[in-house]
Design a protein around this motif. Structure first.
Motif, PDB file in Angstrom:
ATOM      1  N   LEU A 261       0.815  -1.216   0.000  1.00  0.00           N
ATOM      2  CA  LEU A 261       0.000   0.000   0.000  1.00  0.00           C
ATOM      3  C   LEU A 261       0.848   1.266   0.000  1.00  0.00           C
ATOM      4  CD1 LEU A 261      -2.691  -1.085   2.648  1.00  0.00           C
ATOM      5  CD2 LEU A 261      -2.813  -1.261   0.147  1.00  0.00           C
ATOM      6  N   ASN A 262       2.152   1.125   0.207  1.00  0.00           N
ATOM      7  CA  ASN A 262       3.092   2.257   0.167  1.00  0.00           C
ATOM      8  C   ASN A 262       2.795   3.313   1.238  1.00  0.00           C
ATOM      9  OD1 ASN A 262       5.450   3.364  -1.010  1.00  0.00           O
ATOM     10  ND2 ASN A 262       4.240   4.775  -2.257  1.00  0.00           N
ATOM     11  N   LEU A 263       2.352   2.863   2.422  1.00  0.00           N
ATOM     12  CA  LEU A 263       2.066   3.790   3.512  1.00  0.00           C
ATOM     13  C   LEU A 263       3.332   4.553   3.900  1.00  0.00           C
ATOM     14  CD1 LEU A 263      -0.131   1.513   5.826  1.00  0.00           C
ATOM     15  CD2 LEU A 263      -0.825   2.880   3.840  1.00  0.00           C
ATOM     16  N   VAL A 264       3.144   5.768   4.421  1.00  0.00           N
ATOM     17  CA  VAL A 264       4.287   6.654   4.651  1.00  0.00           C
ATOM     18  C   VAL A 264       5.211   6.155   5.756  1.00  0.00           C
ATOM     19  CG1 VAL A 264       3.111   8.222   6.275  1.00  0.00           C
ATOM     20  CG2 VAL A 264       4.973   9.084   4.827  1.00  0.00           C
ATOM     21  N   TYR A 265       4.648   5.484   6.770  1.00  0.00           N
ATOM     22  CA  TYR A 265       5.522   4.917   7.801  1.00  0.00           C
ATOM     23  C   TYR A 265       4.891   3.733   8.501  1.00  0.00           C
ATOM     24  CZ  TYR A 265       3.132   7.577  11.637  1.00  0.00           C
ATOM     25  OH  TYR A 265       2.232   8.090  12.542  1.00  0.00           O
ATOM     26  N   LEU A 266       5.772   2.910   9.067  1.00  0.00           N
ATOM     27  CA  LEU A 266       5.411   1.820   9.969  1.00  0.00           C
ATOM     28  C   LEU A 266       5.987   2.148  11.334  1.00  0.00           C
ATOM     29  CD1 LEU A 266       4.289  -1.113  10.393  1.00  0.00           C
ATOM     30  CD2 LEU A 266       6.607  -1.915   9.867  1.00  0.00           C
ATOM     31  N   HIS A 267       5.124   2.176  12.351  1.00  0.00           N
ATOM     32  CA  HIS A 267       5.522   2.535  13.717  1.00  0.00           C
ATOM     33  C   HIS A 267       5.447   1.262  14.565  1.00  0.00           C
ATOM     34  CE1 HIS A 267       4.704   5.437  17.369  1.00  0.00           C
ATOM     35  NE2 HIS A 267       5.789   4.693  17.539  1.00  0.00           N
ATOM     36  N   VAL A 268       6.592   0.807  15.051  1.00  0.00           N
ATOM     37  CA  VAL A 268       6.666  -0.455  15.786  1.00  0.00           C
ATOM     38  C   VAL A 268       6.894  -0.193  17.268  1.00  0.00           C
ATOM     39  CG1 VAL A 268       7.808  -2.696  15.977  1.00  0.00           C
ATOM     40  CG2 VAL A 268       7.637  -1.578  13.737  1.00  0.00           C
ATOM     41  N   HIS A 269       5.948  -0.643  18.088  1.00  0.00           N
ATOM     42  CA  HIS A 269       6.152  -0.697  19.537  1.00  0.00           C
ATOM     43  C   HIS A 269       6.848  -2.026  19.791  1.00  0.00           C
ATOM     44  CE1 HIS A 269       4.178  -0.632  23.833  1.00  0.00           C
ATOM     45  NE2 HIS A 269       5.495  -0.713  23.850  1.00  0.00           N
ATOM     46  N   HIS A 270       8.137  -1.948  20.071  1.00  0.00           N
ATOM     47  CA  HIS A 270       9.009  -3.124  20.015  1.00  0.00           C
ATOM     48  C   HIS A 270       9.313  -3.664  21.403  1.00  0.00           C
ATOM     49  CE1 HIS A 270      11.913  -5.861  18.406  1.00  0.00           C
ATOM     50  NE2 HIS A 270      12.927  -5.308  19.034  1.00  0.00           N
ATOM     51  N   LEU A 271       9.095  -4.976  21.555  1.00  0.00           N
ATOM     52  CA  LEU A 271       9.289  -5.599  22.859  1.00  0.00           C
ATOM     53  C   LEU A 271      10.599  -6.367  22.971  1.00  0.00           C
ATOM     54  CD1 LEU A 271       7.468  -5.481  25.340  1.00  0.00           C
ATOM     55  CD2 LEU A 271       6.574  -7.724  24.735  1.00  0.00           C
ATOM     56  N   GLY A 272      11.313  -6.548  21.836  1.00  0.00           N
ATOM     57  CA  GLY A 272      12.626  -7.151  21.986  1.00  0.00           C
ATOM     58  C   GLY A 272      13.016  -8.238  21.008  1.00  0.00           C
ATOM     59  N   ASP A 273      12.102  -8.653  20.107  1.00  0.00           N
ATOM     60  CA  ASP A 273      12.452  -9.676  19.120  1.00  0.00           C
ATOM     61  C   ASP A 273      13.175  -8.983  17.954  1.00  0.00           C
ATOM     62  OD1 ASP A 273      12.648 -11.645  17.211  1.00  0.00           O
ATOM     63  OD2 ASP A 273      10.591 -12.371  17.450  1.00  0.00           O
ATOM     64  N   ASP A 274      14.502  -8.847  18.086  1.00  0.00           N
ATOM     65  CA  ASP A 274      15.257  -8.111  17.078  1.00  0.00           C
ATOM     66  C   ASP A 274      15.316  -8.838  15.741  1.00  0.00           C
ATOM     67  OD1 ASP A 274      15.644  -6.015  18.762  1.00  0.00           O
ATOM     68  OD2 ASP A 274      17.702  -6.514  19.305  1.00  0.00           O
ATOM     69  N   GLU A 275      15.205 -10.172  15.757  1.00  0.00           N
ATOM     70  CA  GLU A 275      15.156 -10.907  14.493  1.00  0.00           C
ATOM     71  C   GLU A 275      13.921 -10.508  13.701  1.00  0.00           C
ATOM     72  OE1 GLU A 275      14.380 -15.474  13.034  1.00  0.00           O
ATOM     73  OE2 GLU A 275      15.738 -15.188  14.735  1.00  0.00           O
ATOM     74  N   LEU A 276      12.792 -10.405  14.401  1.00  0.00           N
ATOM     75  CA  LEU A 276      11.567  -9.981  13.727  1.00  0.00           C
ATOM     76  C   LEU A 276      11.695  -8.535  13.250  1.00  0.00           C
ATOM     77  CD1 LEU A 276       8.634 -10.273  12.833  1.00  0.00           C
ATOM     78  CD2 LEU A 276       7.934  -9.731  15.181  1.00  0.00           C
ATOM     79  N   LEU A 277      12.195  -7.647  14.108  1.00  0.00           N
ATOM     80  CA  LEU A 277      12.317  -6.237  13.742  1.00  0.00           C
ATOM     81  C   LEU A 277      13.180  -6.080  12.495  1.00  0.00           C
ATOM     82  CD1 LEU A 277      11.631  -3.301  14.495  1.00  0.00           C
ATOM     83  CD2 LEU A 277      13.746  -3.262  15.843  1.00  0.00           C
ATOM     84  N   THR A 278      14.274  -6.817  12.427  1.00  0.00           N
ATOM     85  CA  THR A 278      15.161  -6.741  11.269  1.00  0.00           C
ATOM     86  C   THR A 278      14.442  -7.178   9.997  1.00  0.00           C
ATOM     87  OG1 THR A 278      17.111  -7.128  12.648  1.00  0.00           O
ATOM     88  CG2 THR A 278      17.333  -7.571  10.291  1.00  0.00           C
TER      89      THR A 278
END
Length: 359
Positions: A261-278
């Protein structure tokens, strides 16, 4: 002096130019008028923080059914739109940019807190069993009513209307709240979504509602004015999204579909799974905003420095320090947060935190 050099680089976010990489994270403050109109103090609160550049507002309900807490703002009546217009004007006058966060709470609600006093709605008739503050004190959230298939489409329409209303109020964009235990997040979580129609069952079906909301909003106001917030595995609202394998599968699918959809941003409230975040970073074509729970001052730039984020939204630091940008630039001291006034109403603990020059 704490080194935060990477946050002072300018950044283009859709239609707006940011002079640095800090932003105001969305934070509920319970200061709206009883009819959901942003109160007279809201314009002052947000304009005080305009130096943050990108200001994401508190969660704002797209309908009466979307309200869960006392005195939260809406963006679906003419009066509410006029209230947000005063906020947007005040922020723009100070050089800031405003994104209104659209938040439907779903089952995290109590009838005592809503204008119509109806039973909350949710993917399935399963109570969150949460304590909800009401005018009469804490009460348990009741068993919600499951939305029919047709009603799910109606809620998509509510988000569409709310996005148009936010732009009519002069906002620069909206953030869709698909995180933190609220309605869109409830559709993603198997323990809250036990539907048997096209919105339940498989991970693709559980993601369908979120994708439809995002598509509808982007169609109405432009993808370059539409952001979205997610919180993989964050157990707020008694949600359980399964083990790490299940969570990664769900969010890799969801983000890959949202990326189309080419949304302008993705905002992640991150709990610690850095593999997923990457992996989400690799799948996302545009800007990433990342908030880490409990992040300290010297960690503000960590995700930007690691290439995992473009913008670092600030929560408690910005709440207690309206001039947090100046304080961080000059390595100045930070005010402490007063937790007693977070949701207490009125100006105390809202617009009266001292500036650095007054400290």
């Amino acid at each position: 002096m704490t080194s935060l050099s990477s946050v002072w680089q300018p950044f283009t976010l859709g239609r707006i130019e940011l002079s640095h990489r800090l932003a105001l994270a969305p934070m509920t403050r319970n200061r709206a008028d009883p009819d959901g109109t942003p109160g007279e103090l809201a314009a002052e609160y947000y304009s005080q923080r305009a130096s943050l550049g990108l200001l994401i507002t508190e969660g704002t309900q797209p309908s009466a059914d979307g309200q869960g807490y006392l005195n939260t703002p809406g963006i679906y009546t003419p009066e509410q739109v006029a209230g947000w217009a005063r906020v947007a004007d005040a922020v723009h006058d100070k050089g800031g940019h405003l994104f209104v966060q659209l938040m439907h709470v779903g089952r995290i609600a109590h009838p005592d807190n809503t204008p119509h006093h109806r039973q909350p709605v949710a993917p399935s008739a399963i109570s969150a069993e949460q304590d909800m503050f009401t005018a009469e004190g804490p009460k348990k959230t009741p068993v919600p009513r499951a939305l029919s298939t047709a009603e799910v489409q109606n809620v998509v329409g509510e988000f569409r209307h709310a996005a148009v209303s936010a732009i009519a109020a002069g906002a620069d964009g909206v953030e869709i709240h698909a995180a933190n235990g609220y309605l869109l997040h409830q559709f993603l979580a198997p323990n809250a979504n036990q539907r048997t129609d096209q919105y339940g069952g498989s991970l693709e079906n559980r993601a369908r509602f979120v994708i439809e909301v995002a598509r509808a909003v982007a169609e109405e106001i432009g993808a370059d004015r539409t952001g979205i917030r997610i919180s993989p595995a964050v157990p707020l609202g008694a949600l359980d999204e399964g083990d790490a394998v299940a969570v990664r599968a769900q969010y890799r699918y969801l983000v890959a579909e949202l990326a189309k959809l080419n949304l302008v941003y993705l905002h992640v409230h991150h709990l610690g799974d850095d593999e997923l975040l990457t992996s989400l970073r690799e799948a996302w074509p545009n800007a990433m905003l990342v908030v880490r729970l409990g992040r300290e001052r010297d960690g503000i730039t960590a995700d930007i420095d690691a290439g995992l984020a473009d913008v670092a939204p600030l929560g408690r630091f910005a709440l207690a320090n309206p001039d947090v940008v100046e304080r961080l630039r000059t390595d100045g001291p930070l005010n402490d947060l007063d937790p007693e006034t977070l949701y207490s109403g009125g100006g105390h603990g809202y617009i009266d935190y001292p500036l650095l020059a007054q400290a």
